[in-house]
Design a protein around this motif. Structure first.
Motif, PDB file in Angstrom:
ATOM      1  N   ALA A  12       0.859  -1.186   0.000  1.00 43.16           N
ATOM      2  CA  ALA A  12       0.000   0.000   0.000  1.00 43.16           C
ATOM      3  C   ALA A  12       0.891   1.231   0.000  1.00 43.16           C
ATOM      4  O   ALA A  12       1.974   1.220   0.563  1.00 43.16           O
ATOM      5  N   PRO A  13       0.448   2.300  -0.624  1.00 49.32           N
ATOM      6  CA  PRO A  13       1.320   3.460  -0.856  1.00 49.32           C
ATOM      7  C   PRO A  13       1.890   4.112   0.391  1.00 49.32           C
ATOM      8  O   PRO A  13       3.012   4.579   0.372  1.00 49.32           O
ATOM      9  N   THR A  14       1.156   4.154   1.446  1.00 49.64           N
ATOM     10  CA  THR A  14       1.656   4.914   2.587  1.00 49.64           C
ATOM     11  C   THR A  14       2.283   4.037   3.668  1.00 49.64           C
ATOM     12  O   THR A  14       2.676   4.521   4.713  1.00 49.64           O
ATOM     13  N   PRO A  65      14.577   3.165  -3.284  1.00 53.92           N
ATOM     14  CA  PRO A  65      13.397   2.472  -3.821  1.00 53.92           C
ATOM     15  C   PRO A  65      12.084   3.063  -3.296  1.00 53.92           C
ATOM     16  O   PRO A  65      11.106   3.146  -4.045  1.00 53.92           O
ATOM     17  N   ALA A  66      12.081   3.490  -2.034  1.00 52.93           N
ATOM     18  CA  ALA A  66      10.835   4.044  -1.476  1.00 52.93           C
ATOM     19  C   ALA A  66      10.447   5.339  -2.189  1.00 52.93           C
ATOM     20  O   ALA A  66       9.274   5.555  -2.500  1.00 52.93           O
ATOM     21  N   PHE A  67      11.433   6.205  -2.475  1.00 55.74           N
ATOM     22  CA  PHE A  67      11.109   7.432  -3.209  1.00 55.74           C
ATOM     23  C   PHE A  67      10.646   7.104  -4.636  1.00 55.74           C
ATOM     24  O   PHE A  67       9.717   7.716  -5.152  1.00 55.74           O
ATOM     25  N   GLY A 341      11.207  23.141  -1.196  1.00 54.00           N
ATOM     26  CA  GLY A 341      10.905  21.796  -1.711  1.00 54.00           C
ATOM     27  C   GLY A 341       9.466  21.406  -1.433  1.00 54.00           C
ATOM     28  O   GLY A 341       8.774  20.875  -2.310  1.00 54.00           O
ATOM     29  N   LEU A 342       9.003  21.695  -0.230  1.00 51.67           N
ATOM     30  CA  LEU A 342       7.623  21.338   0.126  1.00 51.67           C
ATOM     31  C   LEU A 342       6.613  22.166  -0.666  1.00 51.67           C
ATOM     32  O   LEU A 342       5.534  21.672  -1.010  1.00 51.67           O
ATOM     33  N   HIS A 357       2.570  11.364   1.920  1.00 55.99           N
ATOM     34  CA  HIS A 357       3.659  10.436   2.212  1.00 55.99           C
ATOM     35  C   HIS A 357       5.017  11.087   1.946  1.00 55.99           C
ATOM     36  O   HIS A 357       5.949  10.971   2.752  1.00 55.99           O
ATOM     37  N   LEU A 358       5.138  11.793   0.828  1.00 55.26           N
ATOM     38  CA  LEU A 358       6.408  12.451   0.482  1.00 55.26           C
ATOM     39  C   LEU A 358       6.723  13.563   1.481  1.00 55.26           C
ATOM     40  O   LEU A 358       7.882  13.790   1.824  1.00 55.26           O
ATOM     41  N   ARG A 359       5.693  14.246   1.934  1.00 57.34           N
ATOM     42  CA  ARG A 359       5.904  15.281   2.947  1.00 57.34           C
ATOM     43  C   ARG A 359       6.499  14.655   4.222  1.00 57.34           C
ATOM     44  O   ARG A 359       7.475  15.171   4.793  1.00 57.34           O
ATOM     45  N   THR A 360       5.926  13.542   4.642  1.00 57.35           N
ATOM     46  CA  THR A 360       6.433  12.856   5.833  1.00 57.35           C
ATOM     47  C   THR A 360       7.884  12.420   5.630  1.00 57.35           C
ATOM     48  O   THR A 360       8.737  12.586   6.506  1.00 57.35           O
ATOM     49  N   MET A 361       8.172  11.864   4.444  1.00 57.92           N
ATOM     50  CA  MET A 361       9.536  11.415   4.159  1.00 57.92           C
ATOM     51  C   MET A 361      10.501  12.599   4.138  1.00 57.92           C
ATOM     52  O   MET A 361      11.646  12.490   4.600  1.00 57.92           O
ATOM     53  N   ALA A 362      10.044  13.727   3.610  1.00 54.65           N
ATOM     54  CA  ALA A 362      10.911  14.908   3.529  1.00 54.65           C
ATOM     55  C   ALA A 362      11.217  15.444   4.916  1.00 54.65           C
ATOM     56  O   ALA A 362      12.377  15.786   5.219  1.00 54.65           O
ATOM     57  N   VAL A 363      10.218  15.486   5.745  1.00 51.25           N
ATOM     58  CA  VAL A 363      10.434  15.997   7.103  1.00 51.25           C
ATOM     59  C   VAL A 363      11.360  15.053   7.869  1.00 51.25           C
ATOM     60  O   VAL A 363      12.292  15.483   8.554  1.00 51.25           O
ATOM     61  N   ALA A 364      11.134  13.750   7.688  1.00 50.62           N
ATOM     62  CA  ALA A 364      11.991  12.776   8.374  1.00 50.62           C
ATOM     63  C   ALA A 364      13.437  12.915   7.909  1.00 50.62           C
ATOM     64  O   ALA A 364      14.378  12.831   8.700  1.00 50.62           O
ATOM     65  N   ALA A 365      13.635  13.151   6.605  1.00 50.68           N
ATOM     66  CA  ALA A 365      14.997  13.202   6.048  1.00 50.68           C
ATOM     67  C   ALA A 365      15.739  14.455   6.481  1.00 50.68           C
ATOM     68  O   ALA A 365      16.961  14.443   6.614  1.00 50.68           O
ATOM     69  N   THR A 366      15.005  15.528   6.699  1.00 53.13           N
ATOM     70  CA  THR A 366      15.684  16.797   6.954  1.00 53.13           C
ATOM     71  C   THR A 366      15.721  17.173   8.432  1.00 53.13           C
ATOM     72  O   THR A 366      16.457  18.064   8.820  1.00 53.13           O
TER      73      THR A 366
END
Lengths: 370, 370
Positions: A12-14, A65-67, A341-342, A357-366
């Motif tokens: 599932a995507p998220t 792969p996740a991105f 970026g956001l 999902h990408l927002r969550t990944m971006a916040v986690a990465a930065t």
């Protein structure tokens, strides 16, 4: 050479955990598929392939792969479509490019451990010693490491070729894939030249970030996913802006953690980047500021970086770097890049679920602490 | 990324010089095509790409592309068909795999020169010295050499992906290509383990030959050509038998030249393989025979090989190896393999012109003096 009856489940995507599981399943299937061809060449080649498999499956966050997968979903890819397993396999192949990059980087950086295990070249150096073989053990380890990395790079392509993509998707994917590989290798070349040539500018450090990390970690994986989904150019442009900005911010966060991170959380010795003398944006900012305002501090930095620093020296350098305002400057860059970026993500035509999902990944990465 | 308007000319099947010219033209076009992407990353990456281009275009017999192209023609490929330029470009990409293999091999073998020029890692080591950069020059050279070799391996794939093959031909080609790359890397792994572990058997030396040279130099290139032409399985089987036998014989001839060759003709110092301590079939034969009949000779061989031999010591070892019957044994193997390979060619469904051409290439490869 196909994934065959054990095609990976469609996550599932998220659900990040499901993506990780599916990626590791695709990689495990690929290695299983290689076993017969490798066994024919005998135990030496089997051992090298197993070392690669262990390296790939032992850990890692499966960030690329996740991105890529999320990029595909966000561009309208349907996780229930018949094409989805092939897309997932192609995304998983990014981990083999990454294996080559890390295995060769560990030789270049003379790193002895990674994720708590000996690096590939160190492992084979030790095997050479244990067997009391002839010739130099270190050179033998390096030689095997070069070849195992090459195997990973070659197999990344093989995994994609056998993924089962339709020819049009494969062709779209291939153009981005080619650009990505040239960029990451170019970024590594810039990195080692920067260290050797002593280019201390912020611009040089940002350029290395751009190619070695940002393009390769977020921008191009998203672009690969979009290419597989045949996304329109506007979405691709927004993905790429988001990916570049967040990717650079991600590396800037990594630079801060390399100096100020808690070893218990990062898993790396405290101040490791200072001992290695890494030419990060953080260090470039500190040197630039010191040159302007405090020549003695600049001198101390230049003579200390890249030496075998004692814990109290690490503490002193940390304090100095912070006092010069370099930490604030880097934090400011991270904030600016993340916001920009956001904003690109927000205005994009990405599906709402993927956007979230990408927002969550971006916040986690930065904003991560490890 | 296509060869574009300057598509290579279509060489006549039996004109070796025209094949070489066309292959070099395809490679030149490919490098020209990369220039913009590389320039964007700045002068450091441009310099690395130029070093690779110089390495690839500076020389070499274009043996692998020639076998692949001739294999395609011999399986009914039409040099006047619209598909021919794409086939030629795909064949030419073998030179980029070979560039990776040689650049990384030169690091592994610590070779300082190749074809009269500094090896890539030696070249960059010297650039580091000339610029009086920080850190170790030798390690810097090795690092750049690793990355330039990686670039060659990645670009080999890119060149094929952009060659313009139709999807079915591309898929057939890809399966053989994947096998070939794994074999050559496996062969290199066997080679370095053989040298380190001191496996002195004839079987071990033949196994290295099989994967490192025979499969990669003749068998798989012919197979690639046949796959592009969609040849039937019987022709592929005959090609592969021919390629394996002639490929091993070719390496055995190389082993003899490495010890007995005339430096004025081979371009390598006399007895170089003895100084390097290469574990060839010739040496394995000599050791096996000495162990049976002349323990003192066996001892002399084992203590001398791989050391810095004076010219008179080289002469003495040569005489010894010949006296033990190792040269005759290797010559006998070459004859047997060549006869068997040529018989496979003769009975195959290869076109008469290609059959003639492959026979000439086989005789040249197995009886050459340089």
């Amino acid at each position: 050479m196909s994934a065959g009856p054990s095609a990976p489940p469609r996550p599932a995507p998220t659900d990040r955990a499901a993506v990780v599981t599916a990626v590791e399943r695709a990689l495990t299937d690929f290695f299983a598929d290689r076993r017969a061809a490798v066994a024919e060449m005998g135990p030496v080649v089997v051992a090298a392939a197993e070392a690669l498999q262990d390296f790939v499956l032992r850990g890692g966050k499966r960030t690329r792969p996740a991105f890529a997968w999320t990029g595909w979903l966000g561009a309208g890819g349907d996780p229930d479509a018949p094409a989805a397993p092939a897309v997932l396999t192609a995304c998983a192949a990014l981990e083999l490019v990454q294996a080559c990059a890390l295995i060769h980087d560990d030789i270049i950086d003379s790193s002895r451990t990674r994720r708590g295990f000996p690096t590939v070249h160190t492992d084979f150096e030790q095997r050479h010693r244990d067997r009391e073989w002839g010739g130099g053990a270190a050179h033998f380890g390096t030689s095997v490491g070069i070849l195992v990395g090459d195997l990973a790079l070659a197999w990344a392509d093989d995994m994609i070729a056998a993924a089962g993509l339709d020819p049009a998707a494969f062709a779209r994917f291939g153009r981005v894939w080619a650009a990505m590989r040239t960029e990451v290798l170019g970024g590594q070349l810039l990195d080692i030249h920067g260290e050797a040539g002593g280019d201390e500018s912020v611009e040089a450090a940002l350029r290395i970030n751009r190619y070695k990390t940002a393009a390769y970690t977020i921008e191009r994986p998203l672009h690969l996913g979009a290419a597989l989904a045949d996304a329109d150019p506007a979405l691709i442009a927004d993905y790429r802006e988001f990916g570049t900005d967040i990717g650079i911010a991600f590396q800037l966060r990594d630079d801060l953690l390399g100096v100020f991170g808690d070893p218990a959380v990062t898993g790396k010795p405290s101040g490791d980047d200072l001992r290695e003398g890494k030419r990060t944006v953080l260090i470039a900012e500190a040197l630039q500021r010191a040159d302007r305002t405090d020549p003695a501090a600049a001198d101390l930095l230049r003579t200390s970086l890249g030496t075998d620093l004692a814990p109290d020296e690490v503490t002193r350098l940390r304090t100095l770097i912070a006092r010069l305002g370099a930490v604030d400057a880097v934090e400011q860059r991270i904030t600016t890049l993340t916001d920009r970026g956001l904003a690109a993500l927000d205005r994009s035509a990405t599906t709402p679920a993927a956007k979230q999902h990408l927002r969550t990944m971006a916040v986690a990465a930065t904003s991560r602490v490890a």
